[in-house]
Structure formats: structure tokens, C-alpha cells
Design a protein around this motif. Structure first.
Motif, short mmCIF file in Angstrom:
data_model
loop_
_atom_site.label_atom_id
_atom_site.label_comp_id
_atom_site.label_asym_id
_atom_site.label_seq_id
_atom_site.Cartn_x
_atom_site.Cartn_y
_atom_site.Cartn_z
N CYS A 49 0.69 -1.23 -0.04
CA CYS A 49 0.01 -0.17 -0.20
C CYS A 49 0.99 1.30 0.02
O CYS A 49 1.87 1.32 0.70
N LEU A 50 0.44 2.15 -0.73
CA LEU A 50 1.11 3.47 -0.95
C LEU A 50 0.41 4.47 -0.09
O LEU A 50 -0.93 4.65 -0.62
N VAL A 51 0.88 5.16 0.86
CA VAL A 51 0.20 6.08 1.59
C VAL A 51 0.87 7.37 1.79
O VAL A 51 1.99 7.78 1.75
N GLY A 52 0.04 8.55 1.48
CA GLY A 52 0.68 10.08 1.35
C GLY A 52 -0.70 11.05 1.42
O GLY A 52 -1.64 10.54 1.01
N GLY A 65 -0.32 -7.29 -5.31
CA GLY A 65 -1.30 -6.03 -5.04
C GLY A 65 -0.54 -4.84 -4.87
O GLY A 65 0.32 -4.66 -4.04
N PHE A 66 -1.06 -3.77 -5.54
CA PHE A 66 -0.69 -2.71 -5.01
C PHE A 66 -1.71 -1.58 -5.14
O PHE A 66 -2.43 -1.42 -6.04
N MET A 67 -1.70 -0.88 -3.87
CA MET A 67 -2.91 0.25 -3.75
C MET A 67 -2.64 1.19 -3.03
O MET A 67 -1.49 1.41 -2.29
N ILE A 68 -3.46 2.20 -3.62
CA ILE A 68 -3.31 3.65 -3.00
C ILE A 68 -4.28 3.84 -2.11
O ILE A 68 -5.56 3.45 -2.25
N THR A 69 -3.99 4.42 -0.89
CA THR A 69 -5.17 4.63 0.05
C THR A 69 -4.61 5.73 1.16
O THR A 69 -3.59 6.18 1.28
N HIS A 70 -5.82 6.56 1.67
CA HIS A 70 -5.69 7.55 2.55
C HIS A 70 -6.16 6.88 3.83
O HIS A 70 -5.89 7.57 4.96
N ASP A 71 -6.58 5.62 3.93
CA ASP A 71 -7.23 5.05 4.99
C ASP A 71 -6.06 4.09 5.86
O ASP A 71 -5.66 3.12 5.23
N VAL A 72 -5.66 4.63 7.09
CA VAL A 72 -4.45 4.00 7.55
C VAL A 72 -4.90 2.66 7.99
O VAL A 72 -3.93 1.61 7.85
N GLU A 130 -7.05 0.79 6.58
CA GLU A 130 -7.17 -0.35 5.23
C GLU A 130 -5.77 -0.73 4.85
O GLU A 130 -5.54 -1.76 4.62
N ALA A 131 -4.57 0.13 5.15
CA ALA A 131 -3.33 -0.20 4.70
C ALA A 131 -2.86 -1.31 5.61
O ALA A 131 -2.13 -2.39 5.24
N ALA A 161 0.79 0.51 17.92
CA ALA A 161 2.15 1.04 17.81
C ALA A 161 2.42 1.23 16.08
O ALA A 161 2.96 2.41 15.53
N LEU A 162 1.89 0.30 15.18
CA LEU A 162 1.97 0.51 13.72
C LEU A 162 1.14 1.59 13.18
O LEU A 162 1.62 2.61 12.33
N ARG A 163 -0.04 1.66 13.71
CA ARG A 163 -0.98 2.73 13.53
C ARG A 163 -0.54 4.06 13.86
O ARG A 163 -0.64 5.04 12.96
N ASP A 164 0.10 4.43 15.27
CA ASP A 164 0.55 5.50 15.56
C ASP A 164 1.70 5.91 14.88
O ASP A 164 1.91 7.27 14.36
N HIS A 165 2.53 5.30 14.45
CA HIS A 165 3.81 5.16 13.56
C HIS A 165 3.46 5.89 12.07
O HIS A 165 4.10 6.83 11.70
N VAL A 166 2.37 5.24 11.66
CA VAL A 166 2.06 5.79 10.22
C VAL A 166 1.39 7.36 10.34
O VAL A 166 1.39 8.03 9.40
#
Length: 284
Positions: free
Chosen positions: A41-44, A194-201, A203-204, A247-252
Motif C-alpha cells: 500500500c502507498l500512503v501519502g 497487489g498495489f493499492m493507493i489509500t488514505h485510510d491507515v 485499510e493499509a 504502535a504501527l497505526r501511531d507510526h503511520v
């Protein structure tokens, strides 16, 4: 999945690509790999060029610099081995749901007769809960139902690589969760990449083996690659109970709120570019 530097035969190799509009680089010097059977997943933030990167991967656009190697060959255009699920449904309005899916199947399998395409199309629609709407045209479907037809169409042709541009963003929460889990299962079971763009943390975190964190534009780049160590299978209902989830969610989230803005200022292109794929790392 192993860290990107340890993937021996990546399905996708993105090598130093850049895209400019009006003399301004939306992104530049972008490097990453996607391993065979991996879900990335690509997040930004908006404006950093995520959709443009996906369009380049799909062969619908071309980079101004750099190259993309898919299955050992540099891409020069679209291919049925790379299916795209867009934000919008992109259905042909004069065709029924089954005909939209069947048309894609006929392109993928030119030796199939009409009955074979129709049967496979209805089976694909059944997997996304639309058996009852197979004979309806897009004008007779809700927005969420149209998007599910688009998802069914992409999955039906069994592509080697599935590219997704926020395909669940228009769906209600229950449908979104069910389709996220279904896509995750289908991609994992079939060995697709699979390669996905998302704004939803969330979801990633639910879907990805690795999460690519992209800095803000202009001049955006891959700032960090995070390995998702949460065990599979993952479900929406159980995700927030898993050790390591918070921890993962807070990091992202911290990256999106703070570090994405600071990255470009502290890592100018000339100093950062090592001509190598950024190292993947888990979150402690």
C-alpha cells in the motif's frame, strides 16, 4: 514478506521515476520494489503523485525520468496482466453488469464463447454480492454497486498484478470492510501481486505486507517503507485487538501528521538519492 532489499525477483521494480507538470516535479527519484505475491500500500497526502505513480504502473502514463520493470520487462503501455480498479467505476453505460465483466473476460480469453464469458461474469459478480444485479445497467445501480462491478471485472480476468486506486472509498462501511477482506483473500490465495493507493491507515494495515510512506509534494519521494508484521489472516473486527496494531497505526499517523512535511526539508534530492530501493523495516 522479506525487506525490499532481500526480494530476489520482484514483480515490480520502480527505478528512480519522476513526473513533472509545468516545470514542477510532483515526485522525483522514486524507488521501490514489489515482490511476487506481495501486497503493498502507498500512503501519502493529496498532491504527492500517488495516482500518477499508479497510472505509470498501469501503462496509462509515462515517467519523465526513470523506468518501471514488470516481470523482467520495461513497461511500454497497458496490459491485461495488470488490472486496474479506479476510484470511479469506469463502466460502459450501455452494458449490463454481467456484460461489463464479460467484455473484459472476452478480451482476456478470446477463445471463449459468449456463454463461457457470461457464466464466468456472473460467478465474479456473485463473489462481490451482486448476483441479483447482473442484468442491470449502471444507471440502475447505486454508486457502491457500480464500484463492486468494477472490482468484479478486475478480479475476473485474474491479472498477475492488481493495481487499486482507493477502490473502496465510495462504499459504506460494512460493504467496504467485506470487500477489503474479500480482495485480500483472493489476492493472497491466487498469488497475485497487489498495489493499492489509500488514505485510510487502517485499510493499509489490514491489507498490506509493506506500507510505503510518501513525503509531501512537490518533489515527493518514498520517505519510509514499513513492514507490517501483524499476522494473517486479518479482519476488520480483530485488527485493533492484535498486538502491535496501535504502535504501527501511531507510526503511520505520525508520519502523515508530522514527518511527511519535514522529510523534504531535511532530505533534499541531491543528498538523499542513493540510487537504491529504500530499506524496509518493521515498527518496534
Amino acid at each position: 514478506m522479506p525487506p525490499s532489499s532481500m526480494i530476489e525477483r520482484p514483480d515490480v521494480q520502480v527505478e528512480g521515476i519522476a513526473r513533472r507538470f509545468g516545470g514542477t516535479a510532483v515526485f522525483e527519484d522514486v524507488w521501490f520494489n514489489v515482490g511476487k505475491g506481495e501486497f503493498v500500500c502507498l500512503v501519502g497526502h493529496s498532491g504527492c503523485g500517488k495516482t500518477t505513480i499508479l497510472n505509470i504502473l498501469a501503462g496509462l502514463d509515462a515517467p519523465d525520468d526513470g523506468s518501471i520493470i514488470v516481470s523482467g520487462k520495461e513497461i511500454t503501455g497497458p496490459s491485461l496482466d495488470r488490472a486496474v480498479i479506479f476510484q470511479s467505476h469506469a463502466l460502459m453505460p450501455w452494458m449490463t453488469a454481467a456484460q461489463n465483466v464479460g467484455f473484459a473476460l472476452s478480451c482476456r480469453n478470446p477463445h471463449w464463447n459468449r456463454r463461457m464469458c457470461e457464466d464466468a461474469a456472473r460467478e465474479a459478480l456473485g463473489r462481490v454480492g451482486l448476483s441479483h444485479a447482473a442484468d442491470r445497467k449502471p444507471a440502475q445501480l447505486s454508486g457502491g454497486m457500480k464500484q463492486r462491478v468494477g472490482i468484479a471485472r478486475a478480479l475476473a480476468i485474474q491479472p498477475r498484478i492488481l493495481l487499486m486506486d482507493e477502490p473502496f472509498s465510495a462504499l459504506d462501511a460494512l460493504t467496504r470492510g467485506a470487500l477489503q477482506e474479500e480482495v485480500s483473500r483472493l489476492v493472497t490465495d491466487s498469488g497475485q501481486t497487489g498495489f493499492m493507493i489509500t488514505h485510510d491507515v487502517d485499510e493499509a494495515i489490514l491489507l498490506a505486507d509493506r506500507i510505503l510512506l510518501m513525503s509531501n509534494g512537490p518533489g515527493a519521494r518514498i520517505a519510509e517503507v514499513v513492514v507490517n508484521t501483524l499476522p494473517r489472516p486479518r479482519t476488520r473486527a480483530s485488527l485493533h485487538h492484535m498486538p502491535g496494531y496501535h504502535a504501527l497505526r501511531d507510526h503511520v499517523l505520525d508520519f502523515l501528521i508530522t514527518r511527511s512535511r519535514e522529510f523534504v526539508a531535511t532530505n533534499p534530492p541531491a543528498g538523499w538519492s542513493a540510487r537504491a530501493v529504500p530499506e524496509s523495516r518493521p515498527v518496534a
